[in-house]
Design an enzyme around this catalytic site. Structure first.
Site, PDB file in Angstrom:
ATOM      1  N   HIS A   1     -20.350  20.623  48.788  1.00  0.00           N
ATOM      2  CA  HIS A   1     -19.124  20.124  48.147  1.00  0.00           C
ATOM      3  C   HIS A   1     -18.637  18.812  48.747  1.00  0.00           C
ATOM      4  CE1 HIS A   1     -18.143  24.485  46.613  1.00  0.00           C
ATOM      5  NE2 HIS A   1     -19.162  23.920  45.997  1.00  0.00           N
TER       6      HIS A   1
ATOM      7  N   CYS B   1     -15.887  -3.654  43.014  1.00  0.00           N
ATOM      8  CA  CYS B   1     -15.384  -3.693  41.628  1.00  0.00           C
ATOM      9  C   CYS B   1     -13.875  -3.622  41.519  1.00  0.00           C
ATOM     10  CB  CYS B   1     -16.037  -2.584  40.799  1.00  0.00           C
ATOM     11  SG  CYS B   1     -15.373  -0.946  41.158  1.00  0.00           S
TER      12      CYS B   1
END
Ligand code: APR
Length: 272
Positions: free
Chosen positions: A132, A175
């Site tokens: 996870h 970005c």
């Protein structure tokens, strides 16, 4: 110290601890799987405990989904920053340490964990597979580029909290989108390589030691079934009943921090 622990645990389960130790000592391809329960005695809350569990206090849909992050990135980021600070303050417990020492006794084994903490690594376990994700990892929400945000020290983090400069997540240098924690949220795929490694280990495993998980969250909860179907055996360690109880070969009912040192001691006895 270990003798005392085996004596205490033995009041409950002498025969079963010995039986499990025998299976582990004879195993050729053991596998260990852990959930939030192994870290409970270090002071990290589990998820589904009715009183103290994280999901008793918070709603996963507000904090642990991609949609929650898109809706309120600051809230989600701050919650994870707090979990990171909490993690920095705690230590591996006797259960984590016993698992690291078990590898010295029965040979190195993969340790598949659903936990995002680093307590297995800090205790000395080497082949840890995080299904996870990891609390200290971060990457870009949009372009997925990894980010080194968490290289900061705890002191710098606390200063940032004091000045309010961590109210929003940092921006990706590539970005410009928000940076997110590298944990797997509800509705997301598991990291492909980690799952492939865990599944392959389950298929060839002869004894799975499954500790401190409610066995309710899939696909992780499939692993014991894969082991059983392939002819392996499952030893479960948990103080409470779980979804796995009826299928486990042996149920060791108790806390990981008490049962695992006792189990290690019993494995040592097998080897002498
Ligand atoms: N020792 C061993 N087990 C314990 C202990 C302890 N000291 N204390 C509690 N437990 C057990 C509980 O009885 C319960 O069965 O740990 C289990 C914790 O269950 P969950 O809270 O459901 O945690 P987990 O199974 O790891 O959850 C899986 O759900 O929300 C998610 O992503 C999160 O990885 C997590 C996943």
């Amino acid at each position: 110290m270990l003798r005392g622990q085996i004596a205490d645990a033995a009041k409950v389960k002498t025969g079963d601890i010995r039986k499990a130790a025998k299976m582990l000592a004879a195993s050729r391809r053991a596998l260990v799987m852990t959930g939030a329960g192994i870290s409970a005695e270090s002071g990290i809350p589990t998820f589904r405990d009715a009183q103290s569990g994280l999901w008793a206090k918070y709603r996963p849909e507000d904090l642990a989904t991609p949609e929650a992050f898109q809706r309120n990135p600051g809230l989600v980021w701050r919650w994870y920053q707090q979990r990171r600070r909490d993690l920095r303050r705690v230590q591996p417990n006797a259960g984590h340490k016993a698992l690291a020492r078990l590898a010295e006794r029965i040979g190195s084994y993969p340790l598949v964990t659903q936990n995002v903490d680093d307590l297995h690594e800090r205790a000395g376990s080497e082949r840890v597979i995080h299904l996870h994700g990891e609390l200290f990892g971060t990457h870009c929400f949009e372009c997925l580029a990894p980010c080194s945000e968490e290289a900061d020290t705890a002191e710098e983090k606390d200063r940032a909290t004091a000045t309010g400069s961590e109210a929003m997540p940092p921006r990706c240098v590539h970005c410009g989108a928000f940076i997110r924690p590298s944990v797997v949220w509800f509705g997301e795929m598991l990291p492909a390589a980690a799952w492939a490694e865990a599944e392959a280990a389950a298929q060839r495993c002869d004894v799975l030691l499954c500790i401190g998980t409610s066995s309710l969250v899939y696909p992780a909860a499939h692993l014991p079934g894969i082991v059983l179907e392939a002819g392996g055996q499952v030893v479960q360690v948990n103080p409470e009943p779980t979804a796995l109880d009826t299928r486990a070969t042996i149920n060791l009912r108790g806390k990981a921090g008490e049962i695992l040192p006792a189990l290690l001691d019993a494995v040592n006895e097998q080897n002498t």
